[in-house]
Design a protein around this motif. Sequence first.
Motif, short mmCIF file in Angstrom:
data_model
loop_
_atom_site.label_atom_id
_atom_site.label_comp_id
_atom_site.label_asym_id
_atom_site.label_seq_id
_atom_site.Cartn_x
_atom_site.Cartn_y
_atom_site.Cartn_z
N LEU A 40 -2.29 -76.29 -10.11
CA LEU A 40 -3.40 -75.34 -10.00
C LEU A 40 -3.14 -74.26 -8.96
N GLN A 41 -1.87 -74.00 -8.64
CA GLN A 41 -1.58 -73.07 -7.56
C GLN A 41 -2.07 -71.64 -7.85
N ALA A 42 -2.18 -71.27 -9.13
CA ALA A 42 -2.66 -69.93 -9.47
C ALA A 42 -4.15 -69.89 -9.77
N ASP A 43 -4.81 -71.03 -9.66
CA ASP A 43 -6.24 -71.09 -9.96
C ASP A 43 -7.04 -70.79 -8.70
N PRO A 44 -7.94 -69.82 -8.74
CA PRO A 44 -8.73 -69.50 -7.52
C PRO A 44 -9.65 -70.63 -7.07
N LYS A 45 -9.91 -71.59 -7.96
CA LYS A 45 -10.79 -72.70 -7.59
C LYS A 45 -10.02 -73.89 -7.03
N LEU A 46 -8.75 -73.68 -6.66
CA LEU A 46 -7.94 -74.78 -6.12
C LEU A 46 -8.57 -75.44 -4.89
N PRO A 47 -9.07 -74.68 -3.89
CA PRO A 47 -9.68 -75.36 -2.73
C PRO A 47 -10.86 -76.26 -3.11
N HIS A 48 -11.69 -75.82 -4.06
CA HIS A 48 -12.81 -76.66 -4.49
C HIS A 48 -12.31 -77.92 -5.19
N PHE A 49 -11.27 -77.76 -5.99
CA PHE A 49 -10.69 -78.93 -6.67
C PHE A 49 -10.12 -79.91 -5.65
N MET A 50 -9.39 -79.41 -4.67
CA MET A 50 -8.77 -80.28 -3.68
C MET A 50 -9.83 -80.98 -2.83
N SER A 51 -10.92 -80.30 -2.53
CA SER A 51 -11.97 -80.95 -1.73
C SER A 51 -12.58 -82.12 -2.50
N ASP A 52 -12.88 -81.92 -3.79
CA ASP A 52 -13.42 -83.02 -4.60
C ASP A 52 -12.40 -84.14 -4.77
N ILE A 103 -14.54 -75.81 3.68
CA ILE A 103 -14.92 -74.63 4.46
C ILE A 103 -13.82 -73.59 4.52
N GLY A 104 -12.58 -73.96 4.12
CA GLY A 104 -11.45 -73.04 4.22
C GLY A 104 -11.47 -72.01 3.11
N PRO A 105 -11.06 -70.78 3.37
CA PRO A 105 -11.05 -69.74 2.34
C PRO A 105 -9.94 -69.89 1.32
N SER A 106 -8.83 -70.56 1.67
CA SER A 106 -7.72 -70.70 0.74
C SER A 106 -6.91 -71.94 1.09
N TYR A 107 -6.12 -72.39 0.12
CA TYR A 107 -5.31 -73.58 0.35
C TYR A 107 -4.21 -73.33 1.37
N LYS A 108 -3.71 -72.09 1.46
CA LYS A 108 -2.59 -71.79 2.35
C LYS A 108 -2.91 -72.10 3.79
N ASN A 109 -4.18 -72.09 4.16
CA ASN A 109 -4.55 -72.31 5.55
C ASN A 109 -4.26 -73.73 6.03
N TYR A 110 -4.14 -74.65 5.11
CA TYR A 110 -3.87 -76.03 5.56
C TYR A 110 -2.77 -76.68 4.73
N SER A 111 -1.89 -75.87 4.15
CA SER A 111 -0.83 -76.43 3.31
C SER A 111 0.12 -77.31 4.10
N LEU A 112 0.47 -76.93 5.33
CA LEU A 112 1.36 -77.75 6.15
C LEU A 112 0.71 -79.09 6.48
N LEU A 113 -0.57 -79.04 6.85
CA LEU A 113 -1.29 -80.28 7.15
C LEU A 113 -1.35 -81.17 5.91
N HIS A 114 -1.47 -80.55 4.76
CA HIS A 114 -1.53 -81.30 3.51
C HIS A 114 -0.21 -82.00 3.24
N ARG A 115 0.91 -81.33 3.49
CA ARG A 115 2.22 -81.95 3.30
C ARG A 115 2.40 -83.14 4.23
N ILE A 116 2.01 -82.96 5.47
CA ILE A 116 2.12 -84.06 6.45
C ILE A 116 1.28 -85.25 6.00
N PHE A 117 0.09 -84.97 5.52
CA PHE A 117 -0.81 -86.05 5.09
C PHE A 117 -0.22 -86.80 3.90
#
Length: 485
Positions: free
Chosen positions: A98-110, A30-44
Amino acid sequence: MHVIEVKNIIIPLFAFPIFGNLILWAIAKIGPSYKNYSLLHRIFRTALVLSSCAFAYLSFSGAGLHACGFIVNPVTSALSALTCLVGASVLRFSVRYLQADPKLPHFMSDLHLTLAAISTFMIADNIWLFVAAWVLISLTLHRLLLFYPERPGAKAAASKKFFLARASDVCLIGACVIWAFVLKIGAFSDLGGLATPAQDGAFNWSLASALLIIAAAVLKSAQFPVHGWLVEVMETPTPVSALLHAGVVNAGGVLLIRAAPLFSHNPSPLMLLGCFALLSMIMGTLAIAAQTSVKARLAWSTVAQMGFMLLQCAIGAFAAALFHIIVHALYKAQAFLSAGEASPDLTEDARPEGSVWPSVALILACGAAIAIFAPSPDLALSGCALLAAISQMSARRPMASLAAGVFLVSLIGFNHLIWRIGISMPDLRPHNGVLDRLFSLGLVLLALVQRALSAPSLAPIQKALKVHARNGFYINAVLNRSLSL
């Protein structure tokens, strides 16, 4: 009171990789970009690494627990530690890759959904929960394989893999239907209580389920003759290749290890498994030496290694197969994630000058000594397997080969430790260990044939064999034609 406290710690620990990945899957969806949860991702990712350490400790502590359709024992703890460590590595690499790929959030969700399914699969005890995770892994992986749908090669390989995965699903579901409705078994932990084989004249449902389990494992682990899709999915993103070769393809071996008690009453299907595994190991080993690209060699290496691992299951060495899964997964994850840094000395032009036969004779002598004089068949199996790997390394990196020789002793000791802690699975091998020792020596001989194909000057028969091996002996072409791909 102590048991309650242990359960209060262990259950959340094993649930964390599952629900953590599901939460991040939902956020990425549901997030528009990876940056919105990058810190949470590092913690995880950090928490996953710490969890792998905790799981590794539990694998040696011998803790056992059943709850909510899951099971905690040395086997599932070791597999969970592996999943967390590989998962954290793939997640971190994916963000940079994939940091420059606009489909990064979709890839990370899958990717998160796939990791949640794998974490569930590793610790599921209820057979239907296990089946659900098995199917979900395949479906989510299919989405990752088609991350670049415009590539025709990726689309064709994913379609073949999807078809074979559905066939493996049917086999596993058929076995679970027999367990649940005929044999009245609802969990893998109940397989040890199976009754003796059917009497003369009665249909042996237990044997039928064992055959279905072997079929599911062969299809899932890309074994001969359905191995072709694994060497064709090279157009997928590198993190997907790492997860596939280090994790998903091991599902067939994990299934056999979890269902090991089933074969204590039905050992005959293991002979069929051994035939598929042996052919896969021989074909994959020979094909490796003939490939010219790094990823192709890694793919054929996985085919051969999965054959070796399933062959260990076929001779009843299930604990050794678990050891092989862990070591191979760690190696293959590192190999794929560092494939872009491959040295030019992997090309054919960099082969050493001179004859390979003196080193071949030395390695053969060492292999014979290990196979004959090792104090136990387990050590003979491990020693010859690692000696075969060192024989390939010595052709290009003598110093690295020496270092690997030291590492050999450590790995043999670790394998011996696995046997000593008494993993709860049957050992179906003959007590004299002759089969293990012959198989160990044969493994070294196979590695030497592969080494001969890498010689700087080849005889006509070697050149012909190399051409056929480079094309996988055309087995995949026949399968593609029959499937009209």
